[in-house]
Write a protein that holds these residues in place. Structure first.
Motif, PDB file in Angstrom:
ATOM      1  N   LYS A  27     -95.539  11.730 -62.109  1.00 27.60           N
ATOM      2  CA  LYS A  27     -95.924  12.770 -63.066  1.00 27.60           C
ATOM      3  C   LYS A  27     -96.521  12.175 -64.339  1.00 27.60           C
ATOM      4  O   LYS A  27     -97.218  12.876 -65.081  1.00 27.60           O
ATOM      5  CB  LYS A  27     -94.710  13.637 -63.412  1.00 27.60           C
ATOM      6  N   ASP A  28     -96.247  10.872 -64.611  1.00 32.52           N
ATOM      7  CA  ASP A  28     -96.788  10.221 -65.801  1.00 32.52           C
ATOM      8  C   ASP A  28     -98.033   9.382 -65.527  1.00 32.52           C
ATOM      9  O   ASP A  28     -98.643   8.856 -66.473  1.00 32.52           O
ATOM     10  CB  ASP A  28     -95.713   9.336 -66.440  1.00 32.52           C
ATOM     11  N   MET A  29     -98.413   9.235 -64.264  1.00 33.68           N
ATOM     12  CA  MET A  29     -99.584   8.421 -63.944  1.00 33.68           C
ATOM     13  C   MET A  29    -100.880   8.970 -64.537  1.00 33.68           C
ATOM     14  O   MET A  29    -101.780   8.187 -64.887  1.00 33.68           O
ATOM     15  CB  MET A  29     -99.728   8.260 -62.430  1.00 33.68           C
ATOM     16  N   PRO A  30    -101.039  10.304 -64.705  1.00 36.94           N
ATOM     17  CA  PRO A  30    -102.264  10.781 -65.359  1.00 36.94           C
ATOM     18  C   PRO A  30    -102.460  10.188 -66.748  1.00 36.94           C
ATOM     19  O   PRO A  30    -103.602   9.930 -67.162  1.00 36.94           O
ATOM     20  CB  PRO A  30    -102.048  12.300 -65.416  1.00 36.94           C
ATOM     21  N   LYS A  31    -101.378   9.947 -67.485  1.00 32.53           N
ATOM     22  CA  LYS A  31    -101.489   9.354 -68.821  1.00 32.53           C
ATOM     23  C   LYS A  31    -101.996   7.915 -68.719  1.00 32.53           C
ATOM     24  O   LYS A  31    -102.831   7.476 -69.508  1.00 32.53           O
ATOM     25  CB  LYS A  31    -100.139   9.374 -69.524  1.00 32.53           C
ATOM     26  N   ILE A  32    -101.457   7.183 -67.729  1.00 35.77           N
ATOM     27  CA  ILE A  32    -101.886   5.792 -67.534  1.00 35.77           C
ATOM     28  C   ILE A  32    -103.367   5.730 -67.183  1.00 35.77           C
ATOM     29  O   ILE A  32    -104.135   4.941 -67.750  1.00 35.77           O
ATOM     30  CB  ILE A  32    -101.042   5.109 -66.446  1.00 35.77           C
TER      31      ILE A  32
END
Length: 429
Positions: free
Chosen positions: A299-304
Motif C-alpha cells: 500500500k506504500d509502494m506508490p509513494k516510493i
C-alpha cells in the motif's frame, strides 16, 4: 460460483508481496461469488484473524473467507527448510480442502508446484474440477538456478507437472514463455490462457501528475532517504532473492562510484536471502549511492515509485527467468514510470515495442551504469516514457479487465451447468 482458492503465499496490500490472488478474490466476491482461500499464514502478519485455531487461523477480509495454515516461511530458509514448509502446506491444504463442502471449482496457483497436490487430491475425492495457474515453470526454474540437483526429485516433479497439466480443466499462464513451456508438455493449445500479472490502476496513480498530494509524497520520501532533488533515482521494488541477481545492480553502483558520479541513487526495497551479501558489497566498496529501504507494504509502494525516476526489473541471466511475469514491472507501468529490464525475453519486447524504457545486457553492469549517466540529464524523456507506460497499463494490463478473464475461465469450467450458472448469476446480482 463457490470458489476454493489455494495459494500458499496469499497476502493483502498490508504485506510486502504481490497481491494478485487478493485482488482477484476481492473482485470475484464483488461479482457475487463466494470465495474461500486456503493459504499459509506467513504473509498475513499485517492482518488480524477473527478466530485463532490450533493449526489454522480464520480471517474475513473484504468478503473473502481465509483459512490460514500456521506455516513459517522466510526467504532466508535453506533448501530443506523450504521443502518442509512446502510439504506442511501441501498436507494441511489437502485436509482443509477435502473437509469443505459444496464448491463448484478449485483455483490453485503456484508456486511452488506442490500446491497442485491438494487440488489433484480434492478433485479425486470431492469431484470438484480445478483450474491451475502457473506463475513460474516448475521444476525447470529451480533446476536452472541450481537449487534442485537431485535427479530423482527432478524426475518426480516433472511427472507431477505433466500430470497436473493433464488433470486440470484449464491452465492459466502468466507469460508467453510459460505458455510455450506448458505446450511443450503436449498440452492442447485451447486448454491454456495467458493472463499476465496486472497493473493496479487504482492503487498506483500516475506518478507524473502534478497533484499537490503526489508532489508532497515525493518530497517526503526523498527527504526521508536524503535524496537531493537533482539526483536520478533508480528503484528495484520487491524481493532480493537469488533469482533477482541484484549483484548486477550493485555492480552498476560500483561503476558509478568509481566514475565519481554523485547524481545517481539506487533504491532497493524489500528483503530476501541475498540482502546480507548485497549490503556487505556496499560496505566493502564504501557505496553511498545505494539505499536499502527494507520491506515496504504494498500500500506504500506508490509513494516510493512517486519519488522514483526510473525502475529496474532485474533477474539472473538464465533462460527460464526470462519467462517471468514480475509484479514490479507492471507496478512500474501503473505508476507511470519508465522501466529498465535485463532479461532478454517478453518484457524486453514490451519495453522496446512501446517505448517505455530500456534493455541492458545482464552480463554488463557497466552498461547499466553508462545508461544511467545518460539518463540523469534526460528526465523529460523519462516522463514521456512514463506516460507511455501508464497508457499501456490502461490498455492491456488493467487488473479489473484481467480479473474478468479469470472469472470467465472459472465459470466456463466449474461444475455448474450453463442453466444453473445463469440462475446463480441472476440471483446474485
Amino acid at each position: 460460483m463457490r470458489i476454493l482458492y489455494i495459494h500458499q503465499y496469499f497476502t493483502t496490500r498490508g504485506g510486502a508481496s504481490g497481491t494478485r490472488s487478493y485482488e482477484f478474490a476481492k473482485y470475484l466476491v464483488q461479482q457475487g461469488h463466494q470465495v474461500t482461500v486456503i493459504t499459509g499464514d506467513a504473509m498475513l502478519e499485517s492482518e488480524t484473524p477473527i478466530e485463532k485455531g490450533h493449526q489454522v487461523d480464520k480471517y474475513k477480509l473484504d468478503g473473502i473467507d481465509i483459512l490460514a495454515i500456521r506455516n513459517h516461511y522466510s526467504n532466508y530458509m535453506g533448501f530443506y527448510q523450504r521443502v518442509l514448509s512446502f510439504l506442511k502446506f501441501m498436507l494441511g491444504a489437502t485436509m482443509l480442502g477435502i473437509t469443505r463442502k459444496n464448491f463448484d471449482i478449485v483455483f490453485a496457483t503456484s508456486t511452488p508446484l506442490t500446491v497442485a497436490v491438494p487440488a489433484l487430491l480434492i478433485k479425486t475425492i470431492k469431484r470438484w474440477p480445478f483450474v491451475f495457474e502457473v506463475r513460474d515453470l516448475w521444476p525447470e526454474a529451480p533446476i536452472q538456478m541450481g537449487m534442485l540437483r537431485s535427479r530423482f526429485l527432478q524426475k518426480g516433479l516433472k511427472l507431477l507437472e505433466r500430470f497436473t497439466y493433464r488433470q486440470a480443466k484449464h491452465i492459466v499462464a502468466l507469460s508467453p514463455g510459460m505458455v510455450e513451456g506448458i505446450l511443450n508438455e503436449k498440452i492442447e493449445e485451447e486448454k491454456v490462457s495467458m493472463i499476465p500479472n496486472c497493473s493496479d490502476l487504482e492503487l498506483f496513480a500516475p506518478a507524473f501528475l502534478s497533484n499537490p498530494a503526489y508532489v508532497e509524497q515525493r518530497e517526503e520520501v526523498r527527504a526521508r532517504y536524503r535524496i537531493k532533488e537533482h539526483q536520478l533515482v533508480l528503484t528495484h521494488g520487491g524481493s532480493m532473492g537469488v533469482a533477482n541477481g541484484l549483484e548486477y545492480v550493485i555492480g552498476a553502483a560500483i561503476y558509478l562510484k568509481q566514475m565519481e558520479e554523485q547524481n545517481v541513487v539506487f533504491m532497493l526495497t524489500g528483503d530476501g536471502k541475498t540482502k546480507p551479501q548485497l549490503e556487505a558489497l556496499c560496505e566493502e566498496f564504501e557505496l553511498d549511492n545505494v539505499i536499502f529501504t527494507g520491506s515496504i507494504p504494498r500500500k506504500d509502494m506508490p509513494k516510493i515509485l512517486g519519488a522514483t525516476d526510473i525502475t529496474i526489473t532485474s533477474f539472473k541471466d538464465l533462460p527460464i527467468l526470462a519467462t517471468n511475469s514480475p509484479n514490479k514491472f507492471f507496478d512500474s507501468l501503473a505508476a507511470g514510470r519508465a522501466v529498465i529490464v535485463n532479461s532478454n525475453g517478453w518484457t524486453k519486447d514490451i519495453v522496446e515495442q512501446h517505448s517505455i524504457g530500456y534493455y541492458v545486457n545482464p552480463k554488463s553492469p557497466e552498461e547499466l551504469g553508462k545508461l544511467l549517466l545518460e539518463l540523469k540529464d534526460q528526465k523529460e524523456q523519462l516522463r514521456i516514457m512514463g506516460r507511455n507506460a501508464r497508457t499501456l497499463a490502461e490498455r492491456k494490463y488493467d487488473r479489473l479487465k484481467l480479473a474478468e478473464q479469470i472469472e470467465s475461465i472459472l465459470a466456463d469450467h466449474s461444475k455448474l451447468s450453463k442453466q444453473a450458472r445463469g440462475s446463480y448469476y441472476e440471483a446474485s446480482r
